[in-house]
Design an enzyme around this catalytic site. Structure first.
Site, mmCIF file in Angstrom:
data_model
loop_
_atom_site.group_PDB
_atom_site.id
_atom_site.type_symbol
_atom_site.label_atom_id
_atom_site.label_comp_id
_atom_site.label_asym_id
_atom_site.label_seq_id
_atom_site.Cartn_x
_atom_site.Cartn_y
_atom_site.Cartn_z
ATOM 1 N N HIS A 311 0.789 -1.233 0.000
ATOM 2 C CA HIS A 311 0.000 0.000 0.000
ATOM 3 C C HIS A 311 0.816 1.275 0.000
ATOM 4 O O HIS A 311 0.246 2.358 0.034
ATOM 5 C CB HIS A 311 -0.915 0.045 1.231
ATOM 6 C CG HIS A 311 -2.010 -0.966 1.207
ATOM 7 N ND1 HIS A 311 -3.269 -0.695 0.724
ATOM 8 C CD2 HIS A 311 -2.036 -2.250 1.592
ATOM 9 C CE1 HIS A 311 -4.028 -1.772 0.837
ATOM 10 N NE2 HIS A 311 -3.289 -2.734 1.358
ATOM 11 N N LYS A 491 -8.294 13.703 4.975
ATOM 12 C CA LYS A 491 -7.439 12.517 4.916
ATOM 13 C C LYS A 491 -6.472 12.646 6.086
ATOM 14 O O LYS A 491 -6.436 13.695 6.743
ATOM 15 C CB LYS A 491 -6.665 12.474 3.604
ATOM 16 C CG LYS A 491 -6.006 13.828 3.240
ATOM 17 C CD LYS A 491 -5.360 13.834 1.865
ATOM 18 C CE LYS A 491 -6.327 14.008 0.729
ATOM 19 N NZ LYS A 491 -6.542 12.831 -0.055
ATOM 20 N N ARG A 492 -5.678 11.596 6.377
ATOM 21 C CA ARG A 492 -4.708 11.741 7.453
ATOM 22 C C ARG A 492 -3.779 12.918 7.172
ATOM 23 O O ARG A 492 -3.528 13.266 6.018
ATOM 24 C CB ARG A 492 -3.907 10.445 7.625
ATOM 25 C CG ARG A 492 -4.661 9.390 8.385
ATOM 26 C CD ARG A 492 -5.112 9.860 9.744
ATOM 27 N NE ARG A 492 -3.970 9.950 10.628
ATOM 28 C CZ ARG A 492 -3.536 8.967 11.396
ATOM 29 N NH1 ARG A 492 -4.179 7.824 11.432
ATOM 30 N NH2 ARG A 492 -2.485 9.123 12.170
ATOM 31 N N LYS A 497 0.997 14.299 1.876
ATOM 32 C CA LYS A 497 -0.346 14.643 1.378
ATOM 33 C C LYS A 497 -0.480 16.153 1.177
ATOM 34 O O LYS A 497 -1.392 16.636 0.547
ATOM 35 C CB LYS A 497 -1.413 14.131 2.344
ATOM 36 C CG LYS A 497 -1.431 12.600 2.449
ATOM 37 C CD LYS A 497 -2.498 12.135 3.422
ATOM 38 C CE LYS A 497 -2.476 10.637 3.679
ATOM 39 N NZ LYS A 497 -3.090 9.835 2.615
ATOM 40 N N THR A 598 -8.400 6.904 -1.784
ATOM 41 C CA THR A 598 -9.750 6.400 -2.041
ATOM 42 C C THR A 598 -10.779 7.509 -1.790
ATOM 43 O O THR A 598 -11.880 7.469 -2.331
ATOM 44 C CB THR A 598 -10.067 5.174 -1.147
ATOM 45 O OG1 THR A 598 -9.582 5.440 0.172
ATOM 46 C CG2 THR A 598 -9.414 3.918 -1.685
ATOM 47 N N LYS A 602 -14.459 8.791 -3.655
ATOM 48 C CA LYS A 602 -15.727 9.095 -2.964
ATOM 49 C C LYS A 602 -16.246 10.476 -3.375
ATOM 50 O O LYS A 602 -17.432 10.663 -3.630
ATOM 51 C CB LYS A 602 -15.525 9.024 -1.442
ATOM 52 C CG LYS A 602 -15.170 7.620 -0.958
ATOM 53 C CD LYS A 602 -14.635 7.588 0.465
ATOM 54 C CE LYS A 602 -13.952 6.238 0.719
ATOM 55 N NZ LYS A 602 -13.094 6.218 1.920
HETATM 56 O O1 73E Z 1 -2.745 5.778 -0.847
HETATM 57 C C1 73E Z 1 -3.297 5.122 0.267
HETATM 58 C C2 73E Z 1 -4.178 3.980 -0.215
HETATM 59 O O2 73E Z 1 -5.275 4.471 -0.932
HETATM 60 C C3 73E Z 1 -2.187 4.571 1.157
HETATM 61 O O3 73E Z 1 -1.411 5.633 1.653
HETATM 62 C C4 73E Z 1 -2.793 3.793 2.316
HETATM 63 O O4 73E Z 1 -3.569 2.716 1.760
HETATM 64 C C5 73E Z 1 -4.663 3.153 0.965
HETATM 65 C C6 73E Z 1 -5.421 1.925 0.517
HETATM 66 O O5 73E Z 1 -4.702 1.189 -0.411
HETATM 67 C C7 73E Z 1 -1.764 3.257 3.236
HETATM 68 N N1 73E Z 1 -1.847 3.194 4.582
HETATM 69 C C8 73E Z 1 -0.723 2.645 5.025
HETATM 70 N N2 73E Z 1 0.046 2.375 4.000
HETATM 71 N N3 73E Z 1 -0.597 2.771 2.885
HETATM 72 C C9 73E Z 1 -0.382 2.378 6.416
HETATM 73 C C10 73E Z 1 0.932 2.090 6.759
HETATM 74 C C11 73E Z 1 1.261 1.846 8.080
HETATM 75 C C12 73E Z 1 0.284 1.878 9.047
HETATM 76 C C13 73E Z 1 -1.022 2.148 8.696
HETATM 77 C C14 73E Z 1 -1.357 2.396 7.372
#
Ligand code: 73E
Length: 754
Positions: A311, A491-492, A497, A598, A602
């Site tokens: 991810h 978003k976070r 970001k 995502t 939305k």
């Molecule tokens: O771009 C997003 C993505 O849409 C990405 O940053 C996020 O996952 C979403 C779903 O695919 C994500 N979160 C984390 N890594 N990628 C993450 C890493 C460590 C702890 C918690 C979350």
């Protein structure tokens, strides 16, 4: 409806008029449980186990009623007794069992798996506190625990438990289950593990707690602060509890269904959601060996059964555990991990793909790629970056394992539930087919020149903006102007970001308005974001936005044109209010850094236009809607990656040569800001932007400014055309349904039910 009324009255044991919302809520919970149970279908063939440290499910009542086809009836029945669905929803605490996109994706996926009638469960942890509650005090974020477990939550306590050995001691992991019923689909389960001994009395102050007492604190919090050793160790304890109990459950279920374990592949597909559950690989191998299967065969079985999703390419998120941590917490796994590492080293001389590196760090993602049959990225660009640079060494070893699965969102929550007015209007135009077959939305293209349709669509947006305004007034006592353009970045909070880019833009606008250069339209800039408790600069950015918001609010000249609203404690529930009300969706990450996003999907689905960089799924959104229906700006991922490679980015040069940038950055410690804010926080942020700016905000500043001004002007000059372009966005959103994503996972990776 009469039947429903009778059932509810029986459940409440009195006339509905006389019931409290609590009583009705409890009755509906039982009703949903009973209806969901009717849709349990025996599993045949291969079943999915989606293992994830996070499932950001959000409130469940309305969503479950929609999926069971009961929502409209329940709503009318309550209204007939003077009760409102909206007030009822307030009763339910939100299970915030995730940080952001990754956890929310897992929740959307469970909905789609059940909707597509596929056999598939989630496996995770039952955190007693979800993601912290965010409060703003003195214009700063602080955190308090989010207790979501009440007297009647959705998780059913079962008698099933598994023994898990942590640091040489045995613990009992108990299974809790939440039914997940698809839209007109089957019921699957979200399986959450917990220890009976966990005890919230060890929370000391805010969200800090005694980290040493594993039995009492193991599942207290989602991702405890990992800024010290005790925190990082606790994370490994959590992960192993989840995967060991999960692996035992999988093997038990498959054995009961007739597997002899040699044929496990015919019974199970395990999807590893990022590296947090990666220990499931050595754990399954260990358990299979304990049942008499030879190591080599166990490795082969597990590789065929498991698949891994990546991810992020942010280095700090790719988990690498010191060997001595694992030795302490999971000594039983280390021999397996060492043997896997030896296998890799015997296969390839390329040390960069080793599992245990020369510094004795165990690379979880490396283990995933070697010992699963599929590695996927979450948007086309992200997968290309994985193949071309980040994981290139692995791609060269195993080109056949790499594939893309562009993320998606469930339309049941992100359209039907959160935007009923738009849903009904779409249905009146193209029928109900889009609820299950999202590609049907394309039929809306026939209406893009129909003025009546456009006017109605604009009116719906206006209603949703008023509803958000009303919610802001009643929950946070904030007054907003629904006739302004709502630009939302939710978003976070993370530097990549780039909420700080938006901040600099807003400061720039403040100066422009003061100089009499008025924008096309009044703007309400809405933010929703939590910063990780230990992420200092992220908290500084929140502070700067809150201070700027106050500076502007106190300036009558500027506040007619510009307002900043920072929504406290952004979560799924808030998102459901914000997204339908958005005109302009801010997706402004540094190109190459946002794997997918995502939220972007939305907003588009709810008729917002996107202002974004060519990053993550924005690229695919731009392709779908065409350049004239999106505002793209900024440097390309190739340019950004080149700049990182050369290591020659110097923020100070951009600051020195560009007077607009200088003016905006300097303002952070100007007298207006310091009159309300803290010099420590604002000065540190300013310094960071000039000295470091690791996520290259300054090079994109002017391009962002130009595109955003264009958007504001277009919105003001030709509102009907804006709405036409919004309709094009909605009509092209079908591709971003998680039903499509799940169908792809199933066709390419899982092959469920066969
Ligand atoms: O771009 C997003 C993505 O849409 C990405 O940053 C996020 O996952 C979403 C779903 O695919 C994500 N979160 C984390 N890594 N990628 C993450 C890493 C460590 C702890 C918690 C979350």
């Amino acid at each position: 409806m009469a039947e429903l009324e009778t059932t509810l009255t029986e459940l409440c044991k009195k006339d509905l008029n006389m019931c409290t919302y609590e009583e009705i809520y409890t009755a509906l919970l039982h009703l949903v449980e009973a209806e969901s149970a009717k849709r349990v279908v025996p599993v045949s063939g291969r079943k999915l186990y989606y293992i994830s440290a996070e499932f950001l499910i959000g409130k469940l009542l309305s969503n479950n009623l929609i999926n069971l086809g009961l929502y409209d009836q329940v709503k009318s029945c309550l209204e007939a007794h003077g009760k409102s669905m909206a007030e009822l929803e307030e009763i339910e605490p939100e299970p915030s069992l995730g940080n952001g996109g990754l956890g929310r994706l897992a929740a959307c996926f469970l909905d789609s798996v059940a909707t597509l009638n596929l056999p598939g469960d989630g496996i995770g942890l039952r955190y007693h506190c979800g993601l912290f509650h965010q409060n703003f005090t003195s214009l700063l974020q602080d955190e308090t625990p989010d207790y979501w477990l009440g007297s009647h939550d959705w998780a059913e306590k079962t008698d099933t438990s598994y023994t898990v050995s942590l640091a040489g001691k045995d613990y009992t992991a108990r299974l809790y289950r939440i039914a997940v019923t698809g839209y007109e689909g089957r019921t699957n389960y979200l399986n959450l593990f917990d220890l009976d001994s966990v005890d919230s009395s060890c929370i000391e102050e805010g969200i800090s707690f005694d980290k040493s007492d594993i039995a009492r604190n193991l599942t207290l919090f989602l991702y405890p602060d990992d800024s010290d050793d005790a925190g990082r160790l606790l994370r490994i304890y959590q992960q192993y509890l989840m995967v060991s109990a999960g692996a035992q459950m999988i093997l038990e279920e498959c054995t009961q269904r007739g597997s002899n374990l040699h044929d496990l592949y015919d019974y199970a597909a395990v999807q590893i959601n990022d590296t947090h559950p990666s220990m499931v690989i050595p754990e399954l191998i260990r358990l299979l060996c304990a049942k008499g299967i030879a190591f080599e065969e166990a490795v082969e079985i597990v590789t065929k059964v498991c698949a891994y999703t990546n991810h992020t390419i942010l280095a700090e998120a790719l988990e690498k555990w010191p060997r001595h941590y694992l030795n302490k917490v999971v000594p039983q796994l280390m021999p397996v991990i060492e043997k896997l590492d030896a296998l890799v080293r015997s296969k390839t001389a390329d040390k960069s793909t080793a599992i245990i590196d020369d510094n004795d760090l165990v690379h979880m993602a490396h283990m995933d790629i070697h010992f699963t049959h599929s590695t996927n990225g979450v948007a086309a660009l992200h997968t290309e970056i994985l193949k071309g640079s980040e994981l290139n060494h692995f791609y060269r070893l195993y080109p056949e394992k790499f594939n893309n699965k562009t993320n998606g969102i469930t339309f049941r929550r992100w359209l039907l539930k959160c935007n009923p007015e738009l849903t009904a209007f779409i249905e009146s135009l193209i029928g109900p087919g889009f609820k299950k077959d999202a590609s049907d939305l394309e039929k809306l293209a026939a209406f893009t020149e129909d003025e009546n349709v456009l006017r109605r669509l604009a009116a719906i947006k206006q209603d949703n903006k008023k509803a958000l305004a009303h919610w802001l007034k009643s929950t946070q006592n904030i007054t907003v102007n629904p006739d302004s353009l709502f630009a939302i970045q939710s978003k976070r909070l993370h530097e990549y970001k780039r909420q700080q880019l938006n901040l600099l833009y807003l400061i720039h606008q403040y100066f422009e308005i003061k100089a009499g250069h008025l924008p096309g339209t009044p703007l309400t800039a809405v933010f929703g974001a939590k910063a990780a408790p230990a992420y200092t600069i992220a908290k500084d950015i929140i502070h700067a936005l809150l201070v700027l918001s106050a500076v502007i609010a106190d300036d009558p000249e500027v506040s007619k044109w510009l307002q900043i609203v920072f929504i406290e404690n952004y979560n799924v529930t808030a998102a459901e209010k914000m997204i339908p009300a958005c005109d302009l969706s801010e997706q402004i990450s540094l190109a190459s850094k946002e794997a997918s996003g995502t939220g972007n999907m939305k907003f588009m689905l709810n008729g917002a236009l996107t202002l974004g960089t060519m990053d993550g799924a924005n690229v695919e959104i731009a392709e779908a809607v065409g350049q004239e229906n999106i505002y793209i700006f900024g440097e390309s991922s190739a340019q950004v990656i080149r700049r990182y490679r050369h290591g020659d980015y110097c923020a100070r040069e951009w600051y020195d040569i560009d007077s607009n940038i200088r003016r905006a950055v300097n303002f952070l410690t100007g007298s207006e800001m310091l009159a309300r804010g803290s010099r420590d926080h604002l000065g540190r942020l300013q310094n960071e932007l000039i000295q470091k700016d690791w996520f290259q905000t300054l090079p994109d500043f002017n391009a962002y400014l130009v595109r955003k001004s264009q958007a504001l002007a277009d919105y003001a000059l030709n509102p009907l055309d804006w709405t036409r372009r919004a309709l094009v966005n909605i009509s092209k959103a079908g591709f971003f349904s998680s039903d499509r994503t799940i169908a792809e996972y199933n066709n390419d990776i899982w092959h469920l039910g066969i």
